[in-house]
Structure formats: structure tokens, C-alpha cells
Design an enzyme around this catalytic site. Sequence first.
Site, PDB file in Angstrom:
ATOM      1  N   ARG A 124      -0.702   9.068   2.344  1.00 21.97           N
ATOM      2  CA  ARG A 124      -2.089   9.506   2.227  1.00 21.97           C
ATOM      3  C   ARG A 124      -2.270  11.023   2.290  1.00 21.97           C
ATOM      4  O   ARG A 124      -3.141  11.581   1.620  1.00 21.97           O
ATOM      5  CB  ARG A 124      -2.925   8.849   3.333  1.00 21.97           C
ATOM      6  N   ARG A 166      -0.440   8.800   9.462  1.00 22.69           N
ATOM      7  CA  ARG A 166      -0.341   7.347   9.650  1.00 22.69           C
ATOM      8  C   ARG A 166       0.000   6.635   8.347  1.00 22.69           C
ATOM      9  O   ARG A 166      -0.626   6.870   7.318  1.00 22.69           O
ATOM     10  CB  ARG A 166      -1.665   6.793  10.190  1.00 22.69           C
ATOM     11  N   GLU A 211       0.839  -1.191   0.000  1.00 20.56           N
ATOM     12  CA  GLU A 211       0.000   0.000   0.000  1.00 20.56           C
ATOM     13  C   GLU A 211       0.878   1.247   0.000  1.00 20.56           C
ATOM     14  O   GLU A 211       2.107   1.162   0.100  1.00 20.56           O
ATOM     15  CB  GLU A 211      -0.949  -0.010   1.205  1.00 20.56           C
ATOM     16  N   HIS A 270     -10.938  10.047   7.875  1.00 19.95           N
ATOM     17  CA  HIS A 270     -10.728   8.603   7.983  1.00 19.95           C
ATOM     18  C   HIS A 270     -10.132   8.164   9.320  1.00 19.95           C
ATOM     19  O   HIS A 270     -10.643   7.238   9.945  1.00 19.95           O
ATOM     20  CB  HIS A 270      -9.815   8.154   6.845  1.00 19.95           C
ATOM     21  N   HIS A 280      -8.809   9.931   4.118  1.00 17.22           N
ATOM     22  CA  HIS A 280      -8.518   8.866   3.153  1.00 17.22           C
ATOM     23  C   HIS A 280      -8.743   9.419   1.757  1.00 17.22           C
ATOM     24  O   HIS A 280      -9.774  10.036   1.484  1.00 17.22           O
ATOM     25  CB  HIS A 280      -9.414   7.654   3.396  1.00 17.22           C
TER      26      HIS A 280
END
Length: 531
Positions: A283, A379, A112, A344, A237
Site C-alpha cells: 500500500r 501494514r 490482496e 486509513h 489507503h
Amino acid sequence: MRIESDFLVIGSGIAGLSYALQAADHGRVALVTKYDVSESATNYAQGGIASVISSEDSFDAHINDTMVAGAGICHEDVVRMVVEEGPQTIRNLIDWGVKFTTKGSSYDLTREGGHSARRILHAEDITGREIQRALVEAARNHKNITIHEHHIAIDLITSAKICNVPPCENRCLGAYVLDIKGKVVKTFSSQITLMASGGAGKVYLYTCNPDIASGDGVAMAYRAGATIANMEFMQFHPTTLFHPQGKSFLISEAVRGEGAILRRRDGTAFMEKYHKLKDLAPRDIVARAIDNEMKISGDDCVFLDITHEPADVVRNRFPNIYQTCLELGLDMTSEWLPVVPAAHYLCGGVAVNTNGETDLKALYAIGEVTFTGLHGANRLASNSLLEAAVYANRAYRHTVEAIKQLRQEAVEIPLWNSGTATNSDEMVVVSNNWDEIRRFMWNYVGIVRSDKRLARAMRRVELIQSEIEEYYWNVIITSDLIELRNIATVAQLIVACAQMRKESRGLHYTIDHPERDDVNCRHDTFIRKEF
């Protein structure tokens, strides 16, 4: 009604259930959850859980990826601890019955955004649902765990609030909890109280969080006197489905990990101009890029394209996402998915040490409700489930020792007293304030901020806070009122922390201070209620 236990756990996601299953071998556990026990942010996690499993990966690589994503303020000792304890955490989950997807004789690891290697264990594209299933099943079968569904915690009970002979050492003694269906407030007394109540996405107008994510744990801990930190870092997100019936359905980052490309409406791929990792950038960068592209073009969304991958590969790798989109009239194997950012994950929260211990005695916190130092300013994908499970193990080991002393300190706890409160005939106060908070948080304290926007937000939330407090003490309590009170408190904490940070870093971007300032900035923003 009074309910006594050795351990009170508030929340039923991976954090709360992992802790409860271990603590239950040493005493009685009361587990409180707002709705059905399976309704948690964990249940909606699609991508997976990050851990160094492959021989081609390393702890140092995972640590470095986490530190880079965190934009310079991760606590390196915490990062190393969580990463190195990851493999044992995975073994615990497997022992409880979690079935991760395999590929031949090995686990099928995916990649990811922000990760330099394939290290994401997953269960197809419903990893959270599989983890939740296994842990709930194990908890229901444990004789020492009592699950209280449809119960919402109101406030923590502390010795400082009920002590008649000051000075009195402040200690958490349990919580007052509303039985939503029974419409009665119960007094839960415990030696150890563990907060695992999740995040606060519902503070924003657009979120991919479940409805339970109203920041209850952060608000309760703050009101009780615990320190809160880094609330300015709300992760948006990048890719939630933009569809009127989609209800902010999350399109997992793993879709980009398997080759999906973000495009403008005219087909132009745009991430290359924002980051060298393009669509696999962290992100915060992807969310800001999408927000900027939407503002430049005036479009309501951008598009996620995985149509160049074989259709059967996409369907097999993402069966839940594929089927959900298909039911909404979108075939991701042959057409682009319209996506937008949405609130998110909260990277700040209740400040804890490496054992999940807060600075309020006998109160512990784990999972998204906490600030541990792991995530820094942003994160890294799939580190959240890892953090929750690692801290559940550490909190368990610490509390089973701490409880031995606490059992000797018996304190008489008064039952809940509603006083002269009456039933409300103006619920419009709740709905209007709820809507206003979420709108000004989205508009003023969202992906891009400014000093002026933050000041406007603070003025509004302070006014709403005064209205809520007056209303709160005069009417009989309901779950809607509890959640409104909590999102107002959390909104105020987010704005206050954002105002402290006079720079742009990670998830906090302000047009008045657009550069990162490693010399003068605060490493962490701490805030505590004055009594």
C-alpha cells in the site's frame, strides 16, 4: 455516578468484542463505546482477514509477505506468533457465528496487495460488517457484559494521580467517561482496563475512517504515562472513491486483487514503473505512486479499471461496492472509478508486549490503538483484523490470571469534579482548531514529508495545544472538546516520531532523507510523557 466491574473494555470493534466475550466468563465486563455498539472501524472493513487456511499456502509465506511489506522493521517473533495463531482465531470467530463466504465445500479465499497467495477470508465485500454483526449479537446475549453506548472516555484513572502518599506504584484503575446523551461524567472503576479504541484517521483532512477514529486511546494512554511508538507510520489507503457525495468511500484492495488496474486519465496503466507487482504492490508504494501521478498530471484523481472482467463476476464478488457506486451514478462494470489516497490505518500506537500488556500496570491495549511490532513500517493488507483477534485471545488469557492479584489491591477512586468550569459560549474555538489540525497534518505530515514541513506542523500543533489546554479546564466538557484534545495530542505524537526518523521507510517518506538507512536508523521510535 460510579460503575464498578472486573474488566473495563473501551471500544467495540473486533478487538474489544472478542476480548469481552472471553473475559466475561471470568467476571463482570463493562464495555464503553462512543456511539452505537456497531459503529467501529471493523464494521467498515471490506476486504477480509488474512490467515493460512489453504494447503497451497504456508506460515512461512505469510510471514515473509508481512516482513517484506513492513520494510525491514517488523518484529519477526511477533509476526510468527500472529501468523501461526491465525487459524485458531478464525475458528473462534466462526464459533461466535461469523459466516465467511464459501466456494463449494471450501472457503473462498482471495488475494490482496503484497500477498503471494490467496489467503484472505471474506464475507462478500462486507467482511467487517459480518464480523461485527456476529460479535455484537453474542455480546448482547452474554449476561456478564454490560454495553454502555454513546459514552466517550475522557481520561484513564491512575493511582499516581490520586495517591496522597507518594511514592505510589502507578497502576490503571479505570476511566472517567462522559455519557454523551445524559451529559454526565461517570467513574468507571475496574481491576483490568483494556483499550480497544481503534485508530486516528480523523487527524487527517481526508480519511476513509469512521468519525469515531480520533485517536482517543493513544492520547489517553500517553497522558497516563504509557509508552507510545512508531506514530510516524500512518497508512494511506490508495483507493478511496473521489466523489463529492462519496464521503471517502473505500474501494477495497480486493478489487485490485481480482484484476483491477490503476490508470491515468488518458488510460495509461502506470504501476509497472513503480513496482514489479504492479497494481498488487504494498500500500505505501501504491499510495505514493498515485500521489506522484496526480502531481505530474495536475489531475484530482486517478482511475481504477475493472471493466475488463465479466460484469456478473464483479457484481457477485463486490455487491456492496457495486451498489454504493451505482447509487452515486458510477457503474464499475462499465466505467472507471475515480480514486485518491486517504488516511486509513495507524501502524504505531500504544506499545504492548505479546500479551497486549502496556508498561502501565493493569492497562492492556489491543487492535489498531497499539504498536505490537507486527506491521513494521507498513501494514500488509488484511493483517489488521487478524492482529486484533489474536491479541484479544492473548490478552484474555493473561488478564484472567493477572486479575487474581489485582483484586487484592483495593483503591478508593474519587468521582469526577468539574470545579468552576462553565458552559462554553465559544465553540468556534473547537471547530476552528479541529479544522486547522486536520489541514496542516494533510499538507505537512501526509504521504510526502520534509524537515521544514514537519517543523511547521510542530509549531502549529504546540500553539493549538496551549489554546486547547487553557480552554479545556475552563469549560464543561463535551464530546467535541474531548476529541479535539485527543487529535491534537495524536498529531503532536505523529510529528514528534516523524522528526526522529531521519530516513524514508515504508509509510514515512521525506524528501530530505529519501533513502532507507539500515545502518543508522532507529528500529522503532518510542515516546513517553515526562511528569
